[in-house]
Design a protein around this motif. Structure first.
Motif, PDB file in Angstrom:
ATOM      1  N   ALA A 154     -36.793 131.673 -40.621  1.00  0.00           N
ATOM      2  CA  ALA A 154     -36.217 133.058 -40.402  1.00  0.00           C
ATOM      3  C   ALA A 154     -34.889 133.150 -41.531  1.00  0.00           C
ATOM      4  N   LYS A 155     -35.378 132.681 -42.822  1.00  0.00           N
ATOM      5  CA  LYS A 155     -34.525 133.079 -44.006  1.00  0.00           C
ATOM      6  C   LYS A 155     -34.924 134.318 -44.629  1.00  0.00           C
ATOM      7  N   VAL A 156     -33.743 135.070 -45.099  1.00  0.00           N
ATOM      8  CA  VAL A 156     -34.138 136.315 -45.957  1.00  0.00           C
ATOM      9  C   VAL A 156     -33.630 135.835 -47.423  1.00  0.00           C
TER      10      VAL A 156
ATOM     11  N   TYR B 157     -39.140 137.097 -46.702  1.00  0.00           N
ATOM     12  CA  TYR B 157     -38.753 136.386 -45.640  1.00  0.00           C
ATOM     13  C   TYR B 157     -39.549 135.257 -45.039  1.00  0.00           C
ATOM     14  N   ASP B 158     -38.676 134.136 -45.158  1.00  0.00           N
ATOM     15  CA  ASP B 158     -39.436 133.087 -44.483  1.00  0.00           C
ATOM     16  C   ASP B 158     -39.878 132.885 -43.114  1.00  0.00           C
ATOM     17  N   VAL B 159     -41.014 132.983 -42.902  1.00  0.00           N
ATOM     18  CA  VAL B 159     -41.491 133.318 -41.466  1.00  0.00           C
ATOM     19  C   VAL B 159     -41.160 132.391 -40.703  1.00  0.00           C
TER      20      VAL B 159
ATOM     21  N   ILE C 260     -44.211 132.833 -46.932  1.00  0.00           N
ATOM     22  CA  ILE C 260     -43.160 133.968 -47.438  1.00  0.00           C
ATOM     23  C   ILE C 260     -43.960 135.309 -47.178  1.00  0.00           C
ATOM     24  N   SER C 261     -43.215 136.254 -46.241  1.00  0.00           N
ATOM     25  CA  SER C 261     -43.830 137.526 -46.491  1.00  0.00           C
ATOM     26  C   SER C 261     -42.733 138.381 -47.293  1.00  0.00           C
TER      27      SER C 261
ATOM     28  N   ALA D  33     -37.594 142.302 -50.747  1.00  0.00           N
ATOM     29  CA  ALA D  33     -36.979 141.303 -49.849  1.00  0.00           C
ATOM     30  C   ALA D  33     -38.276 140.148 -49.589  1.00  0.00           C
TER      31      ALA D  33
END
Length: 288
Positions: free
Chosen positions: A239-241, A234-236, A190-191, A232
């Motif tokens: 591709a889920k935010v 972001y699942d790297v 997660i970023s 926010a």
């Protein structure tokens, strides 16, 4: 005086096919189409006078293209190269203008942040590189070498001596690797980051929809709802935010974002979950 006989035209199969495409192609230029039709009619044995009458051309025009084709075949139907107007500027002047565009304006004492084509043209004249030159000429020369002095791009030096090992860990995670081993299917990256001081505004009047001969109308006045911080995650690899708005930033709002993510599957039951964040996102004190 006796009239010289017309040049006989005999076509090969390839020449006939090419001439037909030139004579009846939809994208062929008009002058090329006329010349091809002249040659095709001449190949049928028709006289220059008859071809001129049928096509509405002068007999000398028909004779010219018929003779050129007979002498040089298909390449002769193209326009001959012309010398054109002699060049007004020397290659040295062109190089000097390009070199000037690659210099910063303050280096020449010009009170500008960036060059523009009109300013470069004025500077060229002021330096006596050329007695006169237009901005369009300067722009055309710079376009040849993709020189765009009116554009700018921000950049920064990396000053952290430990940047490489830090970056390697992050890049490895983005490539689904940790400690030299690939991540499992139940391990996630997660970023997370934040955007502060987002203005919450709403229009004072509703937007009117477009109608017949009328554009959409938007009122310019709005009411301020204060400033918010958007956090926010972001699942790297999926591709889920995940996002949320908070009055401010700091450790407490960040932990709410963490709880929001960790309360959902598949993260709640994941074997390992890696969070990539900067220091501002997790420092205890809140930003003003």
């Amino acid at each position: 005086m006796p009239v010289a006989p017309a040049c006989p035209i005999a076509l090969t199969a390839y020449e006939r096919e090419r001439l037909k495409k030139m004579a009846y192609g939809h994208k062929t230029e008009h002058r090329i189409r006329q010349r091809a039709q002249v040659v095709l009619l001449a190949a049928r044995g028709r006289s220059n006078a008859r071809i001129a009458r049928e096509m509405g051309l002068h007999r000398d025009t028909v004779r010219t293209w018929r003779g050129r084709f007979a002498a040089h075949r298909l390449p002769a139907l193209s326009d001959r190269k012309r010398s054109g107007r002699p060049p007004r500027f020397t290659p040295l002047q062109t190089a000097q203008v390009k070199a000037l565009a690659c210099q910063l304006p303050p280096e020449s004492g010009t009170p500008l942040a960036r060059w523009s084509a009109p300013e470069l043209a004025r500077e060229v004249v002021a330096r006596h590189i050329a007695p006169t030159i237009s901005a369009s000429t300067v722009r055309r020369w710079l376009k040849q070498d993709a020189v765009k002095p009116w554009q700018q791009q921000s950049w920064i030096f990396i000053t952290d001596p430990a940047f490489r090992p830090k970056a390697e860990r992050v890049l490895d995670l983005y490539a689904r690797t940790w400690g030299g081993l690939p991540l499992g299917v139940d391990e996630y990256v997660i970023s997370a980051d934040e955007k502060t001081s987002v203005q919450a505004r709403c229009r004072c009047h509703p937007t009117l929809a477009p109608g017949q001969a009328r554009a959409m109308r938007v009122n310019h006045t709005y009411g301020r709802g204060g400033a918010l911080a958007y956090l926010a995650a972001y699942d790297v690899h999926r591709a889920k935010v995940f996002g949320r708005c908070e009055p401010t930033t700091g450790i407490d709002p960040f932990m709410k974002l963490v709880a929001q993510v960790m309360s959902q599957e598949p993260y709640a039951s994941a074997k390992r979950l890696f969070w990539v964040v900067d220091r501002n996102s997790v420092r205890p004190e809140a930003k003003p």
